[in-house]
Design a protein around this motif. Structure first.
Motif, PDB file in Angstrom:
ATOM      1  N   GLY A 144      12.086   7.809   7.375  1.00 51.13           N
ATOM      2  CA  GLY A 144      12.351   7.273   8.700  1.00 51.13           C
ATOM      3  C   GLY A 144      11.374   6.175   9.103  1.00 51.13           C
ATOM      4  N   GLU A 145      11.652   5.568  10.263  1.00 54.30           N
ATOM      5  CA  GLU A 145      10.824   4.461  10.747  1.00 54.30           C
ATOM      6  C   GLU A 145       9.404   4.900  11.070  1.00 54.30           C
ATOM      7  OE1 GLU A 145      12.990   2.847  14.004  1.00 54.30           O
ATOM      8  OE2 GLU A 145      14.255   1.573  12.713  1.00 54.30           O
ATOM      9  N   PHE A 146       9.253   6.133  11.575  1.00 51.58           N
ATOM     10  CA  PHE A 146       7.917   6.609  11.929  1.00 51.58           C
ATOM     11  C   PHE A 146       7.016   6.685  10.698  1.00 51.58           C
ATOM     12  CE2 PHE A 146       4.911  10.157  12.713  1.00 51.58           C
ATOM     13  CZ  PHE A 146       4.192   9.581  13.753  1.00 51.58           C
ATOM     14  N   TYR A 147       7.595   7.108   9.553  1.00 52.98           N
ATOM     15  CA  TYR A 147       6.793   7.205   8.329  1.00 52.98           C
ATOM     16  C   TYR A 147       6.361   5.809   7.850  1.00 52.98           C
ATOM     17  CZ  TYR A 147       5.273   8.594   3.651  1.00 52.98           C
ATOM     18  OH  TYR A 147       4.529   8.810   2.527  1.00 52.98           O
ATOM     19  N   LEU A 148       7.245   4.818   8.008  1.00 56.03           N
ATOM     20  CA  LEU A 148       6.887   3.445   7.640  1.00 56.03           C
ATOM     21  C   LEU A 148       5.717   2.946   8.498  1.00 56.03           C
ATOM     22  CD1 LEU A 148      10.425   1.775   7.204  1.00 56.03           C
ATOM     23  CD2 LEU A 148       8.899   2.630   5.415  1.00 56.03           C
ATOM     24  N   ILE A 149       5.761   3.278   9.807  1.00 55.39           N
ATOM     25  CA  ILE A 149       4.667   2.872  10.700  1.00 55.39           C
ATOM     26  C   ILE A 149       3.362   3.523  10.251  1.00 55.39           C
ATOM     27  CG2 ILE A 149       3.796   3.025  13.082  1.00 55.39           C
ATOM     28  CD1 ILE A 149       6.774   2.917  13.975  1.00 55.39           C
ATOM     29  N   GLN A 150       3.446   4.815   9.867  1.00 57.50           N
ATOM     30  CA  GLN A 150       2.247   5.524   9.406  1.00 57.50           C
ATOM     31  C   GLN A 150       1.644   4.846   8.157  1.00 57.50           C
ATOM     32  OE1 GLN A 150       3.794   9.611   9.002  1.00 57.50           O
ATOM     33  NE2 GLN A 150       2.254  10.240  10.518  1.00 57.50           N
ATOM     34  N   LEU A 151       2.507   4.382   7.262  1.00 56.99           N
ATOM     35  CA  LEU A 151       2.019   3.729   6.039  1.00 56.99           C
ATOM     36  C   LEU A 151       1.226   2.463   6.372  1.00 56.99           C
ATOM     37  CD1 LEU A 151       5.078   4.028   3.595  1.00 56.99           C
ATOM     38  CD2 LEU A 151       2.970   5.357   3.567  1.00 56.99           C
ATOM     39  N   THR A 152       1.725   1.688   7.323  1.00 57.93           N
ATOM     40  CA  THR A 152       1.038   0.439   7.675  1.00 57.93           C
ATOM     41  C   THR A 152      -0.283   0.692   8.393  1.00 57.93           C
ATOM     42  OG1 THR A 152       2.307   0.285   9.729  1.00 57.93           O
ATOM     43  CG2 THR A 152       3.183  -0.886   7.804  1.00 57.93           C
ATOM     44  N   GLN A 153      -0.403   1.874   9.037  1.00 57.23           N
ATOM     45  CA  GLN A 153      -1.633   2.198   9.752  1.00 57.23           C
ATOM     46  C   GLN A 153      -2.721   2.763   8.848  1.00 57.23           C
ATOM     47  OE1 GLN A 153      -0.162   4.865  12.779  1.00 57.23           O
ATOM     48  NE2 GLN A 153       0.282   3.196  14.229  1.00 57.23           N
ATOM     49  N   LYS A 154      -2.353   3.098   7.598  1.00 58.55           N
ATOM     50  CA  LYS A 154      -3.322   3.683   6.674  1.00 58.55           C
ATOM     51  C   LYS A 154      -4.236   2.645   6.035  1.00 58.55           C
ATOM     52  CE  LYS A 154      -1.028   7.933   5.207  1.00 58.55           C
ATOM     53  NZ  LYS A 154      -2.175   8.853   5.376  1.00 58.55           N
ATOM     54  N   VAL A 155      -3.914   1.371   6.180  1.00 57.27           N
ATOM     55  CA  VAL A 155      -4.664   0.327   5.497  1.00 57.27           C
ATOM     56  C   VAL A 155      -4.755  -0.894   6.405  1.00 57.27           C
ATOM     57  CG1 VAL A 155      -2.606  -0.596   4.355  1.00 57.27           C
ATOM     58  CG2 VAL A 155      -4.834  -0.952   3.311  1.00 57.27           C
ATOM     59  N   SER A 156      -5.833  -1.650   6.252  1.00 53.86           N
ATOM     60  CA  SER A 156      -6.017  -2.838   7.096  1.00 53.86           C
ATOM     61  C   SER A 156      -5.831  -4.147   6.344  1.00 53.86           C
ATOM     62  CB  SER A 156      -7.415  -2.816   7.728  1.00 53.86           C
ATOM     63  OG  SER A 156      -8.407  -2.775   6.706  1.00 53.86           O
ATOM     64  N   SER A 157      -5.888  -4.098   5.006  1.00 51.99           N
ATOM     65  CA  SER A 157      -5.698  -5.310   4.216  1.00 51.99           C
ATOM     66  C   SER A 157      -5.220  -4.918   2.812  1.00 51.99           C
ATOM     67  CB  SER A 157      -7.005  -6.107   4.111  1.00 51.99           C
ATOM     68  OG  SER A 157      -7.919  -5.454   3.239  1.00 51.99           O
ATOM     69  N   SER A 158      -4.944  -5.950   1.985  1.00 54.23           N
ATOM     70  CA  SER A 158      -4.472  -5.692   0.622  1.00 54.23           C
ATOM     71  C   SER A 158      -5.614  -5.764  -0.395  1.00 54.23           C
ATOM     72  CB  SER A 158      -3.395  -6.712   0.246  1.00 54.23           C
ATOM     73  OG  SER A 158      -3.930  -8.027   0.257  1.00 54.23           O
ATOM     74  N   ALA A 159      -6.849  -5.597   0.069  1.00 52.64           N
ATOM     75  CA  ALA A 159      -7.991  -5.642  -0.843  1.00 52.64           C
ATOM     76  C   ALA A 159      -7.879  -4.525  -1.879  1.00 52.64           C
ATOM     77  CB  ALA A 159      -9.289  -5.506  -0.049  1.00 52.64           C
ATOM     78  N   HIS A 160      -8.183  -4.858  -3.137  1.00 55.27           N
ATOM     79  CA  HIS A 160      -8.165  -3.905  -4.260  1.00 55.27           C
ATOM     80  C   HIS A 160      -6.776  -3.343  -4.549  1.00 55.27           C
ATOM     81  CE1 HIS A 160     -12.440  -4.163  -3.634  1.00 55.27           C
ATOM     82  NE2 HIS A 160     -12.383  -3.512  -2.472  1.00 55.27           N
ATOM     83  N   ILE A 161      -5.717  -3.987  -4.057  1.00 57.68           N
ATOM     84  CA  ILE A 161      -4.370  -3.435  -4.232  1.00 57.68           C
ATOM     85  C   ILE A 161      -3.971  -3.387  -5.706  1.00 57.68           C
ATOM     86  CG2 ILE A 161      -3.221  -5.678  -3.888  1.00 57.68           C
ATOM     87  CD1 ILE A 161      -0.949  -4.109  -2.506  1.00 57.68           C
ATOM     88  N   GLU A 162      -4.398  -4.389  -6.494  1.00 58.36           N
ATOM     89  CA  GLU A 162      -4.036  -4.390  -7.916  1.00 58.36           C
ATOM     90  C   GLU A 162      -4.691  -3.213  -8.639  1.00 58.36           C
ATOM     91  OE1 GLU A 162      -4.341  -7.189 -11.926  1.00 58.36           O
ATOM     92  OE2 GLU A 162      -4.816  -8.057  -9.968  1.00 58.36           O
ATOM     93  N   PHE A 163      -5.938  -2.928  -8.313  1.00 67.38           N
ATOM     94  CA  PHE A 163      -6.645  -1.804  -8.920  1.00 67.38           C
ATOM     95  C   PHE A 163      -5.939  -0.494  -8.584  1.00 67.38           C
ATOM     96  CE2 PHE A 163      -9.988   1.478  -8.755  1.00 67.38           C
ATOM     97  CZ  PHE A 163     -10.433   1.410 -10.075  1.00 67.38           C
ATOM     98  N   HIS A 164      -5.539  -0.349  -7.325  1.00 59.57           N
ATOM     99  CA  HIS A 164      -4.829   0.864  -6.903  1.00 59.57           C
ATOM    100  C   HIS A 164      -3.476   0.978  -7.609  1.00 59.57           C
ATOM    101  CE1 HIS A 164      -7.244   0.518  -2.882  1.00 59.57           C
ATOM    102  NE2 HIS A 164      -7.959   1.110  -3.835  1.00 59.57           N
ATOM    103  N   ALA A 165      -2.788  -0.145  -7.752  1.00 58.77           N
ATOM    104  CA  ALA A 165      -1.470  -0.138  -8.414  1.00 58.77           C
ATOM    105  C   ALA A 165      -1.589   0.308  -9.866  1.00 58.77           C
ATOM    106  CB  ALA A 165      -0.844  -1.529  -8.335  1.00 58.77           C
TER     107      ALA A 165
END
Length: 509
Positions: A101-122
């Protein structure tokens, strides 16, 4: 009275309680999955960094698979990726509720502030997926290993094939839609259009490359001939052209000749020194210098030769996978098909069934590794008993009609000189000395042709046939001068003018 307890030699141990904490759960990193998806929805740079690393299947949670699928669809369609567009795309796909649902998508965006280290996490997410895939394949192998009816060589081949797929990141989907395949085909056509030269692996023979546009990936090419026609010489010439001239890694499996004999042939063709001289070592000083200078290109060439005798198709596939993975081999050559064995306890059938198994597996190998596979083959003696030019036909393929069915290209080598035929059967009756013909008798994706090549017997190699569009006499002003006054000097002095007049009386004797 005190009750006596019996003495027992065994210590009573407390009962063990198995709790869920010690149970095994599949490797996963759902917290990183949430962080990566959230970063992709708030920062376009994050999408660009990981979109080619991940795919929907690598996510452990089904909800995350749907969200990534929506992001990937927006990226392919060049649409902006953010919280609203992902939500709309999930609605369009009718998977919004499955994604949380939409609420879960909002929660995902609130868990992070930037895309730093995203490749390492991927990459950590991808590692967890590979671990889960290994566990799944290992369980399948264990289950098959307990089945007594399973052939052990088939089991080994299947196990290595599955592990190779994981190594290459090719965990196969059961099917692909026509839309996906059309997009892939268009992309390939665009790449070919923008690429200069051939779309496949060049053979080094100009007319042949024009016909085939180079040997194409996933094709099985059969080159057949009677003994003594130059099958090995032709394939070695091709291998040399690819590895030395174009720096293309080549794997050459020889069931007939040793690796040292093959490399000696290549040295002979490269240096122009006869094989006899190289075998005896009877070289002059300048020939030693010639040898040392001209083999430098061959020394650096990415050519890998395996001379295992009676090579089984199982061993070939295992070795080819390793060479493709470790050395980046782009083409595989086998000399020759009839000297291979089916392996895996499949020798109970007749030889025709065994050859059918080998050719079918060679085609499967070409598709699996996405490289051209060139296999040499013997022709039956029917060619020798036939009258006329003795040019080979498809029906002459030895021991199996399956070779013709499995192959994308079936070709023959024909040298009339071998049969004491001095002239070609063409209108000009040109001499056959030092020439051969490469006959393309079947071409699944192109035309047929008979291509003449130059054969240098003493060096064991084939070359392009030099053809000239003009007569043997080369036009030149020097030639014209022989029949005119171009170099005639006017007013030559006479002998008397040059040396004076002498009578016989003035002669000293």
């Amino acid at each position: 009275m005190e009750k006596l307890q019996p003495n027992s030699p065994y210590q009573k141990r407390p009962a063990q309680v198995i709790n869920l904490e010690k149970g095994k759960i599949p490797p996963q990193a759902t917290d990183l999955e949430e962080v990566v998806l959230g970063a992709m929805m708030i920062d376009k740079k994050g999408v660009d960094e990981v979109i080619d690393i991940l795919n929907p299947d690598v996510f452990y949670k089904e909800a995350h698979q749907h969200i990534f699928e929506a992001i990937n669809t927006l990226f392919v369609e060049s649409q902006p990726v953010d919280l609203l567009t992902v939500s709309q795309q999930l609605k369009k796909m009718q998977k919004l509720e499955l994604a949380g649902g939409e609420f879960y998508l909002i929660q995902l965006t609130q868990k992070v502030s930037s895309s730093a280290h995203i490749e390492f996490h991927a990459r950590i997410i991808l590692q967890k997926y590979i671990q889960r895939s290994l566990i799944k394949i290992s369980n399948e192998i264990i289950e098959d290993s307990y089945d007594v009816t399973t052939d052990v060589f088939d089991l080994l081949d299947t196990a290595e094939s599955k592990l190779y797929d994981i190594t290459q990141g090719n965990i196969k989907r059961s099917s692909e839609t026509a839309q996906d395949l059309v997009i892939q085909a268009k992309k390939k056509i665009e790449e070919i259009a923008n690429k200069e030269g051939l779309s496949g692996i060049p053979s080094g023979f100009t007319e042949l490359d024009k016909l085939t546009s180079g040997w194409q990936p996933s094709d099985l090419i059969i080159i057949a001939a009677r003994p003594g026609m130059g099958k090995t010489a032709l394939t070695l010439s091709m291998a040399r052209n690819m590895a030395v001239d174009h720096n293309i890694p080549v794997a050459f499996f020889s069931c007939e000749m040793s690796s040292v004999q093959l490399i000696t042939r290549l040295i002979s063709s490269e240096t122009g020194l006869s094989s006899e001289k190289l075998r005896t070592g009877n070289l002059e000083k300048h020939e030693w210098e010639q040898l040392n200078v001209k083999v430098k290109g061959l020394e650096k060439a990415p050519l890998f030769i395996d001379d295992t005798p009676s090579l089984s198709i199982f061993d070939l596939r295992a070795k080819a996978r390793r060479l493709a993975s470790q050395q980046g081999v782009k083409i595989i050559m086998i000399d020759y098909l009839q000297l291979m064995t089916a392996g895996g306890g499949k020798n109970g059938g007749n030889r025709e069934q065994e050859i059918s198994t080998i050719s079918r597996n060679l085609k499967a190998l070409a598709k699996e590794l996405n490289v051209p596979v060139i296999a040499l083959s013997q022709l039956s003696r029917a060619v020798e008993t036939r009258g006329g030019s003795k040019r080979p036909l498809l029906s002459d393929l030895r021991e199996s009609g399956a070779i013709e069915q499995d192959a994308d290209i079936v070709s023959f080598i024909y040298r009339p000189e071998y049969y004491k035929i001095d002239e070609w059967d063409d209108d000009e009756h040109t001499p056959t000395a030092g020439q051969g013909e490469f006959i393309v008798a079947k071409h699944r994706n192109g035309g047929l042709d008979e291509i003449r090549l130059k054969f240098v017997g003493n060096l064991g190699k084939f070359e392009n046939l030099d053809t000239f569009p003009f007569s043997n006499e080369i036009a030149s002003s020097m030639n014209n001068a022989a029949n005119d006054d171009t170099f005639k000097t006017p007013n030559f002095p006479s002998a008397e003018d040059a040396f004076g007049t002498n009578s016989n009386d003035d002669l000293p004797y």
